[in-house]
Design a protein around this motif. Sequence first.
Motif, PDB file in Angstrom:
ATOM      1  N   GLY A 245       0.872  -1.085   0.254  1.00 37.80           N
ATOM      2  CA  GLY A 245      -0.066  -0.018   0.019  1.00 37.80           C
ATOM      3  C   GLY A 245       0.896   1.281  -0.039  1.00 37.80           C
ATOM      4  N   ASP A 246       0.529   2.148   0.968  1.00 33.24           N
ATOM      5  CA  ASP A 246       1.408   3.395   1.097  1.00 33.24           C
ATOM      6  C   ASP A 246       2.685   3.199   2.033  1.00 33.24           C
ATOM      7  N   ASP A 247       2.740   1.868   2.618  1.00 35.62           N
ATOM      8  CA  ASP A 247       3.619   1.879   3.496  1.00 35.62           C
ATOM      9  C   ASP A 247       5.211   1.063   2.897  1.00 35.62           C
ATOM     10  N   THR A 248       6.336   1.745   3.370  1.00 38.47           N
ATOM     11  CA  THR A 248       7.585   1.198   2.708  1.00 38.47           C
ATOM     12  C   THR A 248       8.542   0.603   3.898  1.00 38.47           C
ATOM     13  N   LEU A 249       9.005  -0.393   3.689  1.00 40.64           N
ATOM     14  CA  LEU A 249       9.991  -0.747   4.840  1.00 40.64           C
ATOM     15  C   LEU A 249      11.419  -1.183   4.218  1.00 40.64           C
TER      16      LEU A 249
END
Length: 543
Positions: free
Chosen positions: A255-259
């Motif tokens: 989604g809009d999250d990045t790791l």
Amino acid sequence: MAMEPQFSDLAASQATYIQSERNIYLVGGGIASLAAAAFLIRDGDVRGHRITILEELDVIGGSLDGSGSAVEGYVLRGGRMLESKYVCTFDLFASIPTLDNERTVTQEIFDWNETIKTSSKSRLMHDGRRKTAPEFGLSENHILTIERLVLEPEAMLGAASIEDIFDPTFFKTNFWVMWRTTFAFQPWHSAIEFKRYLERFAHMVDGFDRLTGIMRTVYNQYDSLVRPLQKWLEDRGVVFELNAQVTDIAFYDQGDDTLITEISVVRSGSLEKLAIDASDWVFVTLGSMTEASSLGGMEAAPEIRGKKDGGAWTLWEKMAAGRPHFGRPSAFADHIEESKWESFTTTLHDPTFLRLVRDATGNTPGEGGLVTFPKSNWVLSFVVPFQPHFIDQPEGVSVFWGYGLCLDEPGNFVDKPMAACTGREIMIELLGHLNIGTEAAKILETANCIPCMMPFVTSQFLRRERGDRPQVVPNGAKNFAFIGQFCELPDDVVFTVEYSIRSAQAAVYTRLGLNREPPPVYKGKFDPRVLFAAFMALHDFHS
């Protein structure tokens, strides 16, 4: 290959994770990473041995460098100006003791600048004759344009250059000559950055003709800032991995999250993969103003290299591919002809040059600051710091530094462009502008001038648009942040130590979840006294 984390498990793992057990990686060994490590320890109670700094070179400090010896010649690629409103810088170094442990670095700097106050008697020199407190020479139209630029919203300026804003006569004024050489601006650089500088240093305009208010460290900035900070970090267990080039960083998007999940590092020619846990943190220094620097010598000109001669720009390009919110490195890395300039460091084994410069400028070493030759085709400037400038510098040896902004024009005394000149030829050009004739041969005999070509040194000043520089913590970033000169910080100005340290402080406080921010940027433009003094100075009204 690192396993993909489950975002559904992330909140629970972070809630129970012991902060002291988190691993933290800092990509790049410049002042931004060093500052971030210090803030993590000082303000976040992070254990030093959990912090690893990965640096591609064999020395820490990035652009705040100082190397060499009296025998081989000392080298300084550059030196950043300090002034009293660098609140983040002095906040950090108020916690760092000097190498002799007698006081803090901040206290040492303020004490030193009470003793050695900058007051130039020769900011400009014509044909070997000094010009004390030169008039700015601005017309009413120039001043009105400056005032309109300060009031103009950045969004309205877009990718405009300085020469898009001012008429050609502005670039012939003493104000422009002094401003461009103090801060290294070119006419084609960003109008937004020029505007920010006018606002940020409004309180210094009144003393600009004599460089009053500019502060120096006791020694070069590597010895005075980097070494004490590195020692403080080493004493607390921070791990320094030198000759470790980060070539890639793996991200996991949902989604809009990045790791960040993995860091690729090349050590001694071997590629290693560092698995990054969801609870680990990574701070990445974007780009580098001194990437791909090359040195010449007394009998050799330096090479002009490019972004493939180092890892910083390539790494940012890989990270930003397909992620526009990570910035656009091409705006800064693909215009070497607009961002390059050349510095030179000269080691002297005879006092003749310093004696002649003292007599010509009216200033003792360390007192005068930058001296510029307005008629120089190279826009040549030099500065003689207080001696010794290096901690290990022997008695009888002195060092000075200079640079040129226009590298492709033939010199006034050497019929070659600066970029093609050896250290000897650069010295001949400098001696010519100083009108040193009979003693020139003696000076050249005992001097060792080492030129340094820096293709990206003013890349942060290049014309840019919104989004070219990413946020310190981009939207959706779960375990990382960006630091250094190429992330966006409203109000403050790039090409300063303060900007790098502020970015580190902002990144650390956000990742730590602290209910605090870096100290606010000083805004003298809202102080009527500052504005009045600047108004008087711009009009060349002197008390």
